[in-house]
Design an enzyme around this catalytic site. Sequence first.
Site, PDB file in Angstrom:
ATOM      1  N   GLY A 148       0.332   0.044   5.913  1.00 13.48           N
ATOM      2  CA  GLY A 148       1.135   0.830   6.831  1.00 13.48           C
ATOM      3  C   GLY A 148       0.324   1.890   7.539  1.00 13.48           C
ATOM      4  O   GLY A 148      -0.888   1.980   7.386  1.00 13.48           O
ATOM      5  N   LYS A 149       1.021   2.719   8.306  1.00 11.68           N
ATOM      6  CA  LYS A 149       0.345   3.733   9.108  1.00 11.68           C
ATOM      7  C   LYS A 149      -0.247   4.841   8.250  1.00 11.68           C
ATOM      8  O   LYS A 149      -1.166   5.524   8.674  1.00 11.68           O
ATOM      9  CB  LYS A 149       1.338   4.339  10.109  1.00 11.68           C
ATOM     10  CG  LYS A 149       2.570   4.954   9.453  1.00 11.68           C
ATOM     11  CD  LYS A 149       3.609   5.335  10.478  1.00 11.68           C
ATOM     12  CE  LYS A 149       4.863   5.866   9.815  1.00 11.68           C
ATOM     13  NZ  LYS A 149       5.910   6.195  10.790  1.00 11.68           N
ATOM     14  N   GLU A 150       0.259   5.001   7.019  1.00  8.67           N
ATOM     15  CA  GLU A 150      -0.231   6.101   6.199  1.00  8.67           C
ATOM     16  C   GLU A 150      -0.739   5.667   4.838  1.00  8.67           C
ATOM     17  O   GLU A 150      -1.333   6.460   4.118  1.00  8.67           O
ATOM     18  CB  GLU A 150       0.896   7.123   5.988  1.00  8.67           C
ATOM     19  CG  GLU A 150       1.949   6.618   5.042  1.00  8.67           C
ATOM     20  CD  GLU A 150       3.344   7.103   5.358  1.00  8.67           C
ATOM     21  OE1 GLU A 150       4.204   6.919   4.496  1.00  8.67           O
ATOM     22  OE2 GLU A 150       3.560   7.646   6.456  1.00  8.67           O
ATOM     23  N   ALA A 151      -0.510   4.400   4.458  1.00 11.31           N
ATOM     24  CA  ALA A 151      -0.882   3.980   3.106  1.00 11.31           C
ATOM     25  C   ALA A 151      -1.019   2.470   2.998  1.00 11.31           C
ATOM     26  O   ALA A 151      -0.528   1.719   3.844  1.00 11.31           O
ATOM     27  CB  ALA A 151       0.172   4.469   2.103  1.00 11.31           C
ATOM     28  N   ASP A 200      11.987  10.084   9.838  1.00 11.35           N
ATOM     29  CA  ASP A 200      11.331   8.949  10.496  1.00 11.35           C
ATOM     30  C   ASP A 200      12.058   7.655  10.146  1.00 11.35           C
ATOM     31  O   ASP A 200      11.446   6.604  10.007  1.00 11.35           O
ATOM     32  CB  ASP A 200       9.861   8.870  10.063  1.00 11.35           C
ATOM     33  CG  ASP A 200       9.051   7.866  10.886  1.00 11.35           C
ATOM     34  OD1 ASP A 200       9.328   7.726  12.094  1.00 11.35           O
ATOM     35  OD2 ASP A 200       8.154   7.219  10.322  1.00 11.35           O
ATOM     36  N   ASP A 216       9.348   5.290   2.450  1.00 13.54           N
ATOM     37  CA  ASP A 216       8.450   6.084   3.300  1.00 13.54           C
ATOM     38  C   ASP A 216       9.027   7.469   3.602  1.00 13.54           C
ATOM     39  O   ASP A 216       9.627   7.686   4.661  1.00 13.54           O
ATOM     40  CB  ASP A 216       8.141   5.346   4.606  1.00 13.54           C
ATOM     41  CG  ASP A 216       7.319   4.096   4.377  1.00 13.54           C
ATOM     42  OD1 ASP A 216       6.717   3.976   3.299  1.00 13.54           O
ATOM     43  OD2 ASP A 216       7.267   3.238   5.282  1.00 13.54           O
ATOM     44  N   LYS A 236       1.432   2.797  -4.173  1.00  8.53           N
ATOM     45  CA  LYS A 236       1.207   3.228  -2.791  1.00  8.53           C
ATOM     46  C   LYS A 236      -0.037   4.101  -2.758  1.00  8.53           C
ATOM     47  O   LYS A 236      -0.063   5.184  -3.343  1.00  8.53           O
ATOM     48  CB  LYS A 236       2.422   4.003  -2.274  1.00  8.53           C
ATOM     49  CG  LYS A 236       2.316   4.404  -0.809  1.00  8.53           C
ATOM     50  CD  LYS A 236       3.636   4.979  -0.315  1.00  8.53           C
ATOM     51  CE  LYS A 236       3.598   5.273   1.176  1.00  8.53           C
ATOM     52  NZ  LYS A 236       4.895   5.747   1.687  1.00  8.53           N
ATOM     53  N   VAL A 249      -0.108  -0.568   0.207  1.00  9.92           N
ATOM     54  CA  VAL A 249       0.791  -0.781  -0.923  1.00  9.92           C
ATOM     55  C   VAL A 249       0.384  -2.058  -1.651  1.00  9.92           C
ATOM     56  O   VAL A 249       0.189  -3.102  -1.025  1.00  9.92           O
ATOM     57  CB  VAL A 249       2.263  -0.876  -0.467  1.00  9.92           C
ATOM     58  CG1 VAL A 249       3.175  -1.082  -1.666  1.00  9.92           C
ATOM     59  CG2 VAL A 249       2.669   0.380   0.297  1.00  9.92           C
ATOM     60  N   GLU A 284       9.018   1.802  -8.193  1.00 12.17           N
ATOM     61  CA  GLU A 284       9.729   0.528  -8.330  1.00 12.17           C
ATOM     62  C   GLU A 284       9.366  -0.429  -7.192  1.00 12.17           C
ATOM     63  O   GLU A 284       9.231  -0.022  -6.035  1.00 12.17           O
ATOM     64  CB  GLU A 284      11.230   0.816  -8.294  1.00 12.17           C
ATOM     65  CG  GLU A 284      12.127  -0.396  -8.215  1.00 12.17           C
ATOM     66  CD  GLU A 284      13.563  -0.012  -7.903  1.00 12.17           C
ATOM     67  OE1 GLU A 284      14.408  -0.929  -7.899  1.00 12.17           O
ATOM     68  OE2 GLU A 284      13.847   1.180  -7.672  1.00 12.17           O
ATOM     69  N   VAL A 324      10.853  -3.006  -4.916  1.00  8.84           N
ATOM     70  CA  VAL A 324      12.165  -3.450  -4.448  1.00  8.84           C
ATOM     71  C   VAL A 324      12.090  -4.945  -4.151  1.00  8.84           C
ATOM     72  O   VAL A 324      11.212  -5.397  -3.407  1.00  8.84           O
ATOM     73  CB  VAL A 324      12.593  -2.683  -3.186  1.00  8.84           C
ATOM     74  CG1 VAL A 324      13.979  -3.145  -2.716  1.00  8.84           C
ATOM     75  CG2 VAL A 324      12.603  -1.176  -3.464  1.00  8.84           C
TER      76      VAL A 324
END
Length: 283
Positions: free
Chosen positions: A26-29, A168, A185, A44, A31, A122, A124
């Site tokens: 993703g944009k920040e991390a 967001d 997020d 994450k 996973v 967790e 999902v």
Amino acid sequence: MKPPKRLQSLIEEGLIDTVVRQLMSGKEALVFVVRCGEDTRCAKVYKEATQRSFRQAVDYTENRKVKNTRQARAMAKGTRFGREAQEAAWQSAEVDALYRLAGAGVRVPKPYNFHDGVLLMELVTDEHGDAAPRLNDVAFTAEQARMHHATLLTEVVRMLSAGVVHGDLSEFNILLGADGPVIIDLPQAVDAAGNNHAQRMLLRDVANLRAFFGRFAPELLQTEFGHEIWDLYQRGLLHPEVPLSGLFKRKLTAVDLGSVMREIDDSRADEAARRLRMETARP
């Protein structure tokens, strides 16, 4: 798979046993799916600030608490220590929000641990036990869209009742789990009472839900749930069981040009971020 360097310390600490695979970038991390004993969870791994596309805007970090005045001074000056402290505060914001919202009964992934810049939580899953898809990867019938929209409005109300605005929220950070939507997020989550931009962010979150589900159930595009929810919150009448109508009569006041320009800038930034997400998601 070979454990990434950032996850090695968690293996050494016995917090995770093995890394199964990367789930998403993703944009920040990043996973990863990991095994912890008999359980499958996700880890994450936050990217360094220089590697992220999401900026830590002042609007989001306004009124966030820091451990001491030394940290606050360093963050204000932008020193190396200050940047490190700001980064740590940005990461811990999601952890704090997850525990706070999970305790309030909001549908978020259950957090388990936060260690060395890695959040264990967790995984999902969908009805088949596979990693749940994001809403933007799923098509809905009009009935399903109305149902999920109503569910998520209840979660937004539950969050705001707990004093939190996501900041967001969109179809890109909501998973469709086996039991319904799950919100993810949260590093940009803001305190509703302590952030002057909370109302604008709440309205934008709800508008994003309206726009997405309105593709499948066009009648939702005519609703005004965001203004209704914030009005109830301001009057101290908001609670998770409050009935919502989607109707709201706005009071006519002088136009705040600065606020209008911020909304335009936010819309442009949202569109740019949406395009970036779509490019990132392409194989």
